[in-house]
Scaffold this motif. Structure first.
Motif, PDB file in Angstrom:
ATOM      1  N   LYS A 192      57.062  66.993  77.473  1.00 21.96           N
ATOM      2  CA  LYS A 192      56.897  68.266  78.172  1.00 21.96           C
ATOM      3  C   LYS A 192      56.405  69.313  77.184  1.00 21.96           C
ATOM      4  CE  LYS A 192      60.346  67.523  81.788  1.00 21.96           C
ATOM      5  NZ  LYS A 192      61.595  68.028  82.413  1.00 21.96           N
ATOM      6  N   TYR A 193      55.466  70.130  77.614  1.00 15.65           N
ATOM      7  CA  TYR A 193      54.911  71.145  76.724  1.00 15.65           C
ATOM      8  C   TYR A 193      55.983  72.128  76.253  1.00 15.65           C
ATOM      9  CZ  TYR A 193      50.412  69.361  78.310  1.00 15.65           C
ATOM     10  OH  TYR A 193      49.345  68.552  78.592  1.00 15.65           O
ATOM     11  N   ILE A 194      56.951  72.397  77.098  1.00 18.09           N
ATOM     12  CA  ILE A 194      57.998  73.346  76.731  1.00 18.09           C
ATOM     13  C   ILE A 194      58.884  72.800  75.614  1.00 18.09           C
ATOM     14  CG2 ILE A 194      59.757  72.560  78.384  1.00 18.09           C
ATOM     15  CD1 ILE A 194      60.339  75.537  78.944  1.00 18.09           C
ATOM     16  N   ASP A 195      58.834  71.479  75.402  1.00 18.38           N
ATOM     17  CA  ASP A 195      59.650  70.853  74.360  1.00 18.38           C
ATOM     18  C   ASP A 195      58.889  70.634  73.052  1.00 18.38           C
ATOM     19  OD1 ASP A 195      61.850  70.685  76.079  1.00 18.38           O
ATOM     20  OD2 ASP A 195      61.256  68.710  76.827  1.00 18.38           O
ATOM     21  N   TYR A 196      57.616  70.995  73.031  1.00 20.40           N
ATOM     22  CA  TYR A 196      56.816  70.840  71.808  1.00 20.40           C
ATOM     23  C   TYR A 196      56.842  72.178  71.077  1.00 20.40           C
ATOM     24  CZ  TYR A 196      52.921  69.433  68.801  1.00 20.40           C
ATOM     25  OH  TYR A 196      52.123  69.127  67.721  1.00 20.40           O
ATOM     26  N   LEU A 197      57.619  72.246  69.990  1.00 27.46           N
ATOM     27  CA  LEU A 197      57.991  73.521  69.394  1.00 27.46           C
ATOM     28  C   LEU A 197      57.400  73.714  67.998  1.00 27.46           C
ATOM     29  CD1 LEU A 197      61.801  73.361  70.315  1.00 27.46           C
ATOM     30  CD2 LEU A 197      59.915  74.304  71.682  1.00 27.46           C
ATOM     31  N   ASP A 198      57.264  74.982  67.598  1.00 27.76           N
ATOM     32  CA  ASP A 198      56.836  75.309  66.241  1.00 27.76           C
ATOM     33  C   ASP A 198      58.052  75.382  65.317  1.00 27.76           C
ATOM     34  OD1 ASP A 198      58.096  77.753  66.708  1.00 27.76           O
ATOM     35  OD2 ASP A 198      56.216  78.842  67.065  1.00 27.76           O
ATOM     36  N   ASP A 199      57.840  75.800  64.076  1.00 24.84           N
ATOM     37  CA  ASP A 199      58.920  75.836  63.085  1.00 24.84           C
ATOM     38  C   ASP A 199      60.004  76.849  63.437  1.00 24.84           C
ATOM     39  OD1 ASP A 199      57.594  73.906  61.649  1.00 24.84           O
ATOM     40  OD2 ASP A 199      56.624  75.327  60.280  1.00 24.84           O
ATOM     41  N   GLN A 200      59.676  77.793  64.298  1.00 22.94           N
ATOM     42  CA  GLN A 200      60.657  78.802  64.721  1.00 22.94           C
ATOM     43  C   GLN A 200      61.361  78.409  66.023  1.00 22.94           C
ATOM     44  OE1 GLN A 200      57.388  79.884  63.594  1.00 22.94           O
ATOM     45  NE2 GLN A 200      58.497  79.963  61.634  1.00 22.94           N
ATOM     46  N   GLY A 201      61.067  77.201  66.508  1.00 21.11           N
ATOM     47  CA  GLY A 201      61.708  76.731  67.721  1.00 21.11           C
ATOM     48  C   GLY A 201      61.095  77.268  68.999  1.00 21.11           C
ATOM     49  N   GLU A 202      59.875  77.822  68.917  1.00 23.65           N
ATOM     50  CA  GLU A 202      59.190  78.356  70.091  1.00 23.65           C
ATOM     51  C   GLU A 202      58.125  77.371  70.578  1.00 23.65           C
ATOM     52  OE1 GLU A 202      59.977  81.138  71.654  1.00 23.65           O
ATOM     53  OE2 GLU A 202      61.572  81.534  70.186  1.00 23.65           O
ATOM     54  N   PRO A 203      57.912  77.288  71.898  1.00 22.38           N
ATOM     55  CA  PRO A 203      56.870  76.395  72.428  1.00 22.38           C
ATOM     56  C   PRO A 203      55.499  76.749  71.856  1.00 22.38           C
ATOM     57  CG  PRO A 203      58.302  77.155  74.190  1.00 22.38           C
ATOM     58  CD  PRO A 203      58.661  77.963  72.972  1.00 22.38           C
ATOM     59  N   ILE A 204      54.767  75.743  71.432  1.00 27.27           N
ATOM     60  CA  ILE A 204      53.434  75.948  70.872  1.00 27.27           C
ATOM     61  C   ILE A 204      52.419  76.232  71.974  1.00 27.27           C
ATOM     62  CG2 ILE A 204      51.552  74.780  69.636  1.00 27.27           C
ATOM     63  CD1 ILE A 204      53.686  73.375  67.963  1.00 27.27           C
ATOM     64  N   PHE A 205      52.623  75.636  73.144  1.00 25.17           N
ATOM     65  CA  PHE A 205      51.709  75.806  74.263  1.00 25.17           C
ATOM     66  C   PHE A 205      52.449  76.385  75.468  1.00 25.17           C
ATOM     67  CE2 PHE A 205      50.119  72.019  71.945  1.00 25.17           C
ATOM     68  CZ  PHE A 205      48.879  72.492  71.566  1.00 25.17           C
ATOM     69  N   ILE A 206      51.931  77.465  76.016  1.00 27.75           N
ATOM     70  CA  ILE A 206      52.406  77.989  77.286  1.00 27.75           C
ATOM     71  C   ILE A 206      51.332  77.636  78.318  1.00 27.75           C
ATOM     72  CG2 ILE A 206      53.163  80.013  78.567  1.00 27.75           C
ATOM     73  CD1 ILE A 206      54.969  79.241  76.229  1.00 27.75           C
TER      74      ILE A 206
END
Length: 222
Positions: A192-206
């Motif tokens: 899921k795109y919402i589960d693909y996160l950056d180093d700060q724990g934020e989604p990379i893709f909205i």
């Protein structure tokens, strides 16, 4: 457009004299419409993108792509298909991302390559090459008439004619996932795109709904 008009559309293998026309079609459609491209504002409708075009030309040169073309010479849709020769092909593509300066392009393909490296269809099915549907694009005037299904069916015919045992696709949007599933593709991996996160724990893709996940899908061929 009426359903009967699809009878005037013929499916043909894309040869070199059509390469530029295919790229122009993609500039109007897939390059801006594809869910991850759109989420990152990678490009705008009608505009090109050097890295996407390079990727497309490389795929076209495998000579297994197909297009739907009208009697007037208008391209209604395309399926750009490439050939993967072993798991090392994916690793090599991942390594080449280090030289890419377009961060949005890099983010998209990093996701695709990372998830593909977590599976190994070559080992799973004991094959040394896989037929890959990389881009599926239908012009807005021709959508909703089953043309994507026709393009994928013709791609499967080409795969079988060339001796492939496995075909796959990285389906990034809900529509391509539904078409693939209806044609017998099986989901090997999804995220899921919402589960693909950056180093700060934020989604990379909205990503705009209904597109909520990447699915790596495959189909075994007779």
């Amino acid at each position: 457009m009426q359903n009967s008009n699809l009878n005037k559309v013929r499916l043909v293998t894309i040869t070199s004299e059509y390469y530029d026309d295919v790229i122009e079609h993609l500039r109007r459609t897939f390059f801006a419409d594809e869910p991850l491209n759109k989420a990152t504002n990678l490009t705008r409708p009608g505009l090109g993108h050097p890295l996407l075009e390079k990727h497309s030309f490389s795929t076209l040169r495998d000579s297994v792509s197909v297009m739907a073309i009208t009697s007037d010479g208008e391209i209604a849709g395309v399926a750009l298909n490439g050939i993967l020769y072993g798991h090392c092909d994916i690793k090599h593509s991942m390594d080449k991302l280090n030289d890419v300066t377009d961060e949005n392009f890099k983010k998209i393909f990093k996701l695709l390559y990372e998830e593909n490296l977590k599976i190994n269809l070559f080992k799973q099915f004991e094959v040394d090459k896989i037929f890959e549907i990389r881009i599926l694009s239908v012009d807005s005037k021709f959508r909703g008439q089953g043309l994507a299904k026709k393009l994928m069916n013709e791609s499967e015919n080409i795969a079988i004619e060339n001796g492939f045992q496995v075909m796959k696709t990285d389906a990034t949007g809900a529509f391509s996932q539904r078409v693939s599933q209806n044609l017998g593709f099986v989901t090997e991996r999804e995220i899921k795109y919402i589960d693909y996160l950056d180093d700060q724990g934020e989604p990379i893709f909205i990503v705009d709904p209904p597109h909520d996940k990447l699915k790596i899908m495959y189909k075994l061929l007779n």
